[in-house]
Design a protein around this motif. Structure first.
Motif, PDB file in Angstrom:
ATOM      1  N   GLY A   1      12.791  -6.451   9.737  1.00 34.04           N
ATOM      2  CA  GLY A   1      13.209  -5.059   9.777  1.00 34.04           C
ATOM      3  C   GLY A   1      12.255  -4.066   9.153  1.00 34.04           C
ATOM      4  O   GLY A   1      12.430  -2.851   9.318  1.00 34.04           O
ATOM      5  N   GLN A   2      11.225  -4.533   8.452  1.00 31.52           N
ATOM      6  CA  GLN A   2      10.261  -3.648   7.794  1.00 31.52           C
ATOM      7  C   GLN A   2       9.040  -3.460   8.682  1.00 31.52           C
ATOM      8  O   GLN A   2       8.405  -4.433   9.086  1.00 31.52           O
ATOM      9  CB  GLN A   2       9.835  -4.228   6.443  1.00 31.52           C
ATOM     10  CG  GLN A   2       8.858  -3.351   5.661  1.00 31.52           C
ATOM     11  CD  GLN A   2       8.479  -3.967   4.325  1.00 31.52           C
ATOM     12  OE1 GLN A   2       8.580  -5.181   4.133  1.00 31.52           O
ATOM     13  NE2 GLN A   2       8.049  -3.133   3.407  1.00 31.52           N
ATOM     14  N   ASP A   3       8.701  -2.217   8.999  1.00 29.31           N
ATOM     15  CA  ASP A   3       7.580  -1.926   9.886  1.00 29.31           C
ATOM     16  C   ASP A   3       6.261  -2.071   9.130  1.00 29.31           C
ATOM     17  O   ASP A   3       5.921  -1.249   8.278  1.00 29.31           O
ATOM     18  CB  ASP A   3       7.712  -0.506  10.452  1.00 29.31           C
ATOM     19  CG  ASP A   3       6.623  -0.189  11.476  1.00 29.31           C
ATOM     20  OD1 ASP A   3       5.920  -1.125  11.918  1.00 29.31           O
ATOM     21  OD2 ASP A   3       6.486   0.996  11.835  1.00 29.31           O
ATOM     22  N   LEU A   4       5.501  -3.108   9.482  1.00 26.07           N
ATOM     23  CA  LEU A   4       4.234  -3.363   8.800  1.00 26.07           C
ATOM     24  C   LEU A   4       3.177  -2.321   9.149  1.00 26.07           C
ATOM     25  O   LEU A   4       2.265  -2.070   8.358  1.00 26.07           O
ATOM     26  CB  LEU A   4       3.719  -4.765   9.149  1.00 26.07           C
ATOM     27  CG  LEU A   4       4.637  -5.935   8.789  1.00 26.07           C
ATOM     28  CD1 LEU A   4       3.928  -7.255   9.086  1.00 26.07           C
ATOM     29  CD2 LEU A   4       5.069  -5.882   7.331  1.00 26.07           C
ATOM     30  N   LEU A   5       3.281  -1.708  10.327  1.00 27.81           N
ATOM     31  CA  LEU A   5       2.285  -0.713  10.725  1.00 27.81           C
ATOM     32  C   LEU A   5       2.398   0.562   9.911  1.00 27.81           C
ATOM     33  O   LEU A   5       1.455   1.361   9.874  1.00 27.81           O
ATOM     34  CB  LEU A   5       2.426  -0.383  12.217  1.00 27.81           C
ATOM     35  CG  LEU A   5       2.189  -1.529  13.199  1.00 27.81           C
ATOM     36  CD1 LEU A   5       2.228  -1.007  14.630  1.00 27.81           C
ATOM     37  CD2 LEU A   5       0.865  -2.245  12.928  1.00 27.81           C
ATOM     38  N   ALA A   6       3.522   0.744   9.237  1.00 24.90           N
ATOM     39  CA  ALA A   6       3.720   1.949   8.425  1.00 24.90           C
ATOM     40  C   ALA A   6       3.207   1.772   6.997  1.00 24.90           C
ATOM     41  O   ALA A   6       3.215   2.733   6.222  1.00 24.90           O
ATOM     42  CB  ALA A   6       5.202   2.321   8.396  1.00 24.90           C
ATOM     43  N   LEU A   7       2.746   0.565   6.649  1.00 24.09           N
ATOM     44  CA  LEU A   7       2.329   0.286   5.282  1.00 24.09           C
ATOM     45  C   LEU A   7       0.823   0.455   5.122  1.00 24.09           C
ATOM     46  O   LEU A   7       0.049   0.183   6.043  1.00 24.09           O
ATOM     47  CB  LEU A   7       2.707  -1.151   4.899  1.00 24.09           C
ATOM     48  CG  LEU A   7       4.190  -1.522   5.010  1.00 24.09           C
ATOM     49  CD1 LEU A   7       4.392  -2.972   4.597  1.00 24.09           C
ATOM     50  CD2 LEU A   7       5.058  -0.596   4.170  1.00 24.09           C
ATOM     51  N   ASP A   8       0.406   0.895   3.913  1.00 24.73           N
ATOM     52  CA  ASP A   8      -1.023   0.948   3.623  1.00 24.73           C
ATOM     53  C   ASP A   8      -1.482  -0.425   3.137  1.00 24.73           C
ATOM     54  O   ASP A   8      -0.684  -1.340   2.937  1.00 24.73           O
ATOM     55  CB  ASP A   8      -1.351   2.050   2.610  1.00 24.73           C
ATOM     56  CG  ASP A   8      -0.649   1.861   1.268  1.00 24.73           C
ATOM     57  OD1 ASP A   8      -0.253   0.723   0.943  1.00 24.73           O
ATOM     58  OD2 ASP A   8      -0.496   2.859   0.539  1.00 24.73           O
ATOM     59  N   GLU A   9      -2.795  -0.574   2.950  1.00 23.08           N
ATOM     60  CA  GLU A   9      -3.359  -1.874   2.599  1.00 23.08           C
ATOM     61  C   GLU A   9      -2.803  -2.402   1.277  1.00 23.08           C
ATOM     62  O   GLU A   9      -2.552  -3.601   1.127  1.00 23.08           O
ATOM     63  CB  GLU A   9      -4.882  -1.785   2.534  1.00 23.08           C
ATOM     64  CG  GLU A   9      -5.586  -3.125   2.401  1.00 23.08           C
ATOM     65  CD  GLU A   9      -5.339  -4.053   3.582  1.00 23.08           C
ATOM     66  OE1 GLU A   9      -5.315  -5.285   3.365  1.00 23.08           O
ATOM     67  OE2 GLU A   9      -5.155  -3.566   4.707  1.00 23.08           O
ATOM     68  N   ARG A  10      -2.591  -1.523   0.324  1.00 24.97           N
ATOM     69  CA  ARG A  10      -2.064  -1.955  -0.970  1.00 24.97           C
ATOM     70  C   ARG A  10      -0.674  -2.553  -0.823  1.00 24.97           C
ATOM     71  O   ARG A  10      -0.356  -3.575  -1.436  1.00 24.97           O
ATOM     72  CB  ARG A  10      -2.029  -0.768  -1.936  1.00 24.97           C
ATOM     73  CG  ARG A  10      -1.529  -1.132  -3.331  1.00 24.97           C
ATOM     74  CD  ARG A  10      -1.601   0.069  -4.253  1.00 24.97           C
ATOM     75  NE  ARG A  10      -1.140  -0.259  -5.587  1.00 24.97           N
ATOM     76  CZ  ARG A  10      -1.075   0.597  -6.590  1.00 24.97           C
ATOM     77  NH1 ARG A  10      -1.466   1.869  -6.405  1.00 24.97           N
ATOM     78  NH2 ARG A  10      -0.637   0.222  -7.776  1.00 24.97           N
ATOM     79  N   ALA A  11       0.166  -1.928   0.007  1.00 25.68           N
ATOM     80  CA  ALA A  11       1.517  -2.441   0.217  1.00 25.68           C
ATOM     81  C   ALA A  11       1.522  -3.735   1.016  1.00 25.68           C
ATOM     82  O   ALA A  11       2.474  -4.524   0.926  1.00 25.68           O
ATOM     83  CB  ALA A  11       2.360  -1.384   0.922  1.00 25.68           C
ATOM     84  N   LEU A  12       0.467  -3.981   1.807  1.00 27.22           N
ATOM     85  CA  LEU A  12       0.394  -5.195   2.617  1.00 27.22           C
ATOM     86  C   LEU A  12      -0.007  -6.425   1.810  1.00 27.22           C
ATOM     87  O   LEU A  12       0.318  -7.553   2.192  1.00 27.22           O
ATOM     88  CB  LEU A  12      -0.609  -5.007   3.754  1.00 27.22           C
ATOM     89  CG  LEU A  12      -0.136  -4.190   4.955  1.00 27.22           C
ATOM     90  CD1 LEU A  12      -1.322  -3.867   5.850  1.00 27.22           C
ATOM     91  CD2 LEU A  12       0.937  -4.933   5.731  1.00 27.22           C
ATOM     92  N   ARG A  13      -0.711  -6.222   0.703  1.00 27.58           N
ATOM     93  CA  ARG A  13      -1.235  -7.374  -0.051  1.00 27.58           C
ATOM     94  C   ARG A  13      -0.160  -8.360  -0.474  1.00 27.58           C
ATOM     95  O   ARG A  13      -0.357  -9.573  -0.347  1.00 27.58           O
ATOM     96  CB  ARG A  13      -2.009  -6.870  -1.276  1.00 27.58           C
ATOM     97  CG  ARG A  13      -3.363  -6.284  -0.930  1.00 27.58           C
ATOM     98  CD  ARG A  13      -4.089  -5.785  -2.156  1.00 27.58           C
ATOM     99  NE  ARG A  13      -5.169  -4.875  -1.797  1.00 27.58           N
ATOM    100  CZ  ARG A  13      -5.490  -3.800  -2.480  1.00 27.58           C
ATOM    101  NH1 ARG A  13      -4.814  -3.487  -3.575  1.00 27.58           N
ATOM    102  NH2 ARG A  13      -6.485  -3.030  -2.090  1.00 27.58           N
ATOM    103  N   PRO A  14       0.988  -7.917  -0.999  1.00 29.52           N
ATOM    104  CA  PRO A  14       2.010  -8.911  -1.378  1.00 29.52           C
ATOM    105  C   PRO A  14       2.744  -9.528  -0.193  1.00 29.52           C
ATOM    106  O   PRO A  14       3.515 -10.467  -0.376  1.00 29.52           O
ATOM    107  CB  PRO A  14       2.974  -8.089  -2.245  1.00 29.52           C
ATOM    108  CG  PRO A  14       2.808  -6.688  -1.795  1.00 29.52           C
ATOM    109  CD  PRO A  14       1.366  -6.553  -1.420  1.00 29.52           C
ATOM    110  N   ILE A  15       2.504  -9.008   1.010  1.00 29.17           N
ATOM    111  CA  ILE A  15       3.167  -9.547   2.209  1.00 29.17           C
ATOM    112  C   ILE A  15       2.328 -10.637   2.849  1.00 29.17           C
ATOM    113  O   ILE A  15       2.822 -11.717   3.166  1.00 29.17           O
ATOM    114  CB  ILE A  15       3.449  -8.404   3.206  1.00 29.17           C
ATOM    115  CG1 ILE A  15       4.496  -7.448   2.617  1.00 29.17           C
ATOM    116  CG2 ILE A  15       3.911  -8.958   4.551  1.00 29.17           C
ATOM    117  CD1 ILE A  15       4.780  -6.249   3.472  1.00 29.17           C
ATOM    118  N   ARG A  16       1.030 -10.373   3.020  1.00 27.44           N
ATOM    119  CA  ARG A  16       0.133 -11.395   3.570  1.00 27.44           C
ATOM    120  C   ARG A  16       0.022 -12.548   2.576  1.00 27.44           C
ATOM    121  O   ARG A  16      -0.300 -12.360   1.410  1.00 27.44           O
ATOM    122  CB  ARG A  16      -1.260 -10.817   3.810  1.00 27.44           C
ATOM    123  CG  ARG A  16      -1.353  -9.829   4.949  1.00 27.44           C
ATOM    124  CD  ARG A  16      -2.803  -9.709   5.389  1.00 27.44           C
ATOM    125  NE  ARG A  16      -3.032  -8.533   6.193  1.00 27.44           N
ATOM    126  CZ  ARG A  16      -3.644  -7.430   5.766  1.00 27.44           C
ATOM    127  NH1 ARG A  16      -4.090  -7.356   4.531  1.00 27.44           N
ATOM    128  NH2 ARG A  16      -3.824  -6.410   6.568  1.00 27.44           N
TER     129      ARG A  16
END
Length: 266
Positions: A75-90
Motif C-alpha cells: 500500500g505504500q507508493d515507493l515512487l513517492a519516496l526520496d532516496e533516504r526514505a528508500l534505504r530502510p526498505i531496500r
C-alpha cells in the motif's frame, strides 16, 4: 493490512532518454498485483521490458529514466519516496537477487561479514556478536550444506551455485515481504536451477515472501508456478495461472514463445 497486495504496480511507464533522440518507452502502462506469499513470473524475450519493470519496482531505473505511475509495497507508493526514505526498505522489506551474484556480493569481503553487515544496518540483529551468530543459520536455510565454511569464504572460493545461494541468503536475511529475482538461474546447470527454484518455493511457504521472478525460461516459469505475465514491447500481452497460459496460450506472441521452445513446456 489484510487484503492489501504485497506488490501493486499501477499504470507504470518507464521512458529512457536518448542523446539527441526521442525517449524510448521501455515499459508502457503496466499494471499488476502480487499477493503475500504468492509468485508472479514476468516472462518474455530479451528486450520485452521485464527487467526494466523489475528495476522500476526496486527504484533502480537510473537518473536518465522518467518513471510514472505507482509502485505500491503493501500500500505504500515507493515512487513517492526520496532516496533516504528508500534505504530502510531496500534489503529490509524488499530483497533483490540479480542474475549474476557479483551484482550483490562484494568480491573483497567474506560472505559472513557481508550478511552480518546487512543485519546490523537494518537493526535486525542486536549487536555484532548476534549478527555473526545468525549467519550460519541463514546460509543453511539458503541451501548451503557447510554454512560455517561458506561464511568464512570469499565469493570466488564458492561454486556458482553456492554463490547464488549466498546471494539469496543476503537478499532474504532481514525477512523481506517481497523478493525480486532477475533471471537468477540463467548461468546454473539444470540440477542447481531446480534447487534454487525450490528454495524460492520454500521461502514463500515458510516466510510468506512474495516472489517476482524475471525469466525467459519456460521451464523455470512452470516450476515456480503461481501467475505469469507475458511481456512484449513493454506491455503485458497475456496473464493468468502459469500452467494455463503455458499449456493453452491465447495471445499470438505467447503462442510464438511457447511453440518456439517445445522442450521447455513441461
Amino acid at each position: 493490512m489484510t487484503g492489501v497486495p504485497a506488490l501493486a504496480v499501477r499504470d507504470l511507464t518507464v521512458d529512457h532518454a536518448g542523446r539527441g533522440n526521442p525517449p524510448t518507452r521501455a515499459v508502457d502502462g503496466v499494471s499488476l498485483t502480487l499477493e503475500p506469499g504468492g509468485a508472479l513470473v514476468l516472462l518474455g524475450e530479451s528486450g520485452s521490458g521485464k527487467t526494466t519493470l523489475a528495476r522500476a519496482v526496486l527504484r533502480l531505473s537510473g537518473r536518465a529514466a522518467r518513471v510514472t505511475g505507482r509502485v505500491e509495497l503493501a500500500g505504500q507508493d515507493l515512487l513517492a519516496l526520496d532516496e533516504r526514505a528508500l534505504r530502510p526498505i531496500r534489503g529490509r522489506r524488499v530483497g533483490y537477487v540479480p542474475q549474476d551474484p557479483a551484482g550483490s556480493l562484494d568480491p573483497l569481503r567474506r560472505i559472513g561479514a557481508q550478511i552480518a553487515e546487512v543485519l546490523l544496518s537494518h537493526r535486525v540483529a542486536d549487536g555484532r556478536a548476534a549478527a555473526r551468530t545468525a549467519v550460519p543459520g541463514l546460509l543453511e536455510r539458503a541451501g548451503i550444506s557447510e554454512p560455517g565454511r561458506a561464511a568464512r569464504s570469499y565469493p570466488h572460493e564458492l561454486s556458482g551455485g553456492q554463490r547464488q545461494r549466498a546471494a539469496i541468503a543476503l537478499a532474504v536475511c532481514c525477512g523481506p515481504e517481497l523478493l525480486v529475482a532477475d533471471e537468477p538461474t540463467t548461468a546454473l546447470d539444470a540440477l542447481v536451477r531446480a534447487q534454487v527454484l525450490d528454495l524460492f518455493a520454500a521461502l514463500r511457504a515458510d516466510l510468506g515472501v512474495a516472489l517476482l521472478l524475471v525469466t525467459d525460461d519456460l521451464w523455470a516459469a512452470r516450476r515456480t508456478g503461481g501467475a505469469v505475465a507475458v511481456m512484449s514491447g513493454g506491455r503485458i500481452v497475456e496473464t493468468g495461472p502459469v500452467d494455463t497460459v503455458l499449456s493453452r496460450p491465447e495471445h499470438p506472441l505467447t503462442v510464438g514463445l511457447v511453440t518456439a521452445r517445445p522442450s521447455e513446456r513441461r
